[in-house]
Scaffold this active site. Sequence first.
Site, short mmCIF file in Angstrom:
data_model
loop_
_atom_site.label_atom_id
_atom_site.label_comp_id
_atom_site.label_asym_id
_atom_site.label_seq_id
_atom_site.Cartn_x
_atom_site.Cartn_y
_atom_site.Cartn_z
N HIS A 1 0.71 -1.20 -0.19
CA HIS A 1 0.16 0.26 0.34
C HIS A 1 1.18 1.16 0.07
O HIS A 1 2.02 1.47 0.65
CB HIS A 1 -1.32 -0.21 1.45
CG HIS A 1 -1.71 1.42 1.05
ND1 HIS A 1 -1.69 2.12 1.23
CD2 HIS A 1 -2.93 1.43 0.69
CE1 HIS A 1 -2.56 3.31 1.37
NE2 HIS A 1 -3.24 2.27 0.35
N GLU B 1 -3.73 1.12 -7.87
CA GLU B 1 -3.73 2.52 -6.95
C GLU B 1 -3.53 3.82 -7.38
O GLU B 1 -2.24 3.91 -6.32
CB GLU B 1 -3.55 2.13 -5.48
CG GLU B 1 -4.91 1.50 -4.46
CD GLU B 1 -5.07 1.38 -3.54
OE1 GLU B 1 -6.52 0.82 -3.38
OE2 GLU B 1 -4.47 1.07 -2.75
P1 PGA Z 1 -9.91 5.63 -0.06
O1 PGA Z 1 -7.99 4.94 0.11
O2 PGA Z 1 -10.59 5.36 -0.82
O3 PGA Z 1 -10.11 6.62 0.93
O4 PGA Z 1 -8.83 6.85 -1.50
C1 PGA Z 1 -7.72 3.95 -1.30
C2 PGA Z 1 -6.65 2.91 -0.75
O5 PGA Z 1 -5.74 3.64 0.26
O6 PGA Z 1 -6.51 2.69 -1.19
#
Ligand code: PGA
Length: 263
Positions: A97, A169
């Site tokens: 992440h 992401e």
């Molecule tokens: P968010 O976070 O939906 O709050 O932008 C996504 C993530 O960190 O996977």
Amino acid sequence: MRKMMAGTGWKMNNSVAETLRYAETLAAWSAGRDLSALDLFVLPPFTSLHAARTALSNTPVAIGGQNMHWDASGGWTGEISAAMLCEAGCRYVELAHSERLQHFGETYAAVRKKLDTAMHAGLTPILCLGETAPEKAAGRADAVLEAQVLTALAGQGAKHIPDVVLAYEPRWAIGGAEAATPDYIAERHGRLRETLHAHYGKAAAARTRILYGGSVTPENGPAILAVEDVDGLFVGRAAWQAEGFIRIIEVVADAARTRRPQG
Ligand code: PGA
């Protein structure tokens, strides 16, 4: 056909008491509903895993860890092993992440070792990939994503690649005000699938799920899921409350009903 997914990483949120309330709401909502077309997961903090597992045991919602160590045991203060996650009832583990990379100095070289350990333990890694804002501005997004995914998957045989869930992401979209646009997501997911095809073959590329995460909401979810290469949503803030996650699940369930078979 790739089974679609809806999942949420809680980050450092939801105490044991809050987890029980969350899970009970989710369990009551899911009772009697056919959610078999989807894979659903929540990633609580380590201290809430047991409570989540207990309260979600009769639901189709699986649990996972937000991180783990690559070693089996030993002098790694503050860390958690794959076996410990399995013992706690986890099916998934999130790796790489952006907050781990940014604040804790994690690298994809370390992620490769974690991913290998997770696979051997029977956990499904959710491997996060994403470019930063400067990398995006420099037109380097696809090169960055390719380097990340190939580093993390190095050493895995083609037949094991679909056992990994990729989560695109973009780092500039996480915790922000807006998600990436569907067109932008379509390009990145398409290129990621091409990378899988080039290195692991057609079958692995066709079967591996690629989720989108980063400022997903129930409002923007349908347009993101209209992108053929998006196999589900990975959500932070919008699903930290059970009611929010339920709305996300409904959005993904709608998309799964209308999707044409791929792969
Ligand atoms: P968010 O976070 O939906 O709050 O932008 C996504 C993530 O960190 O996977």
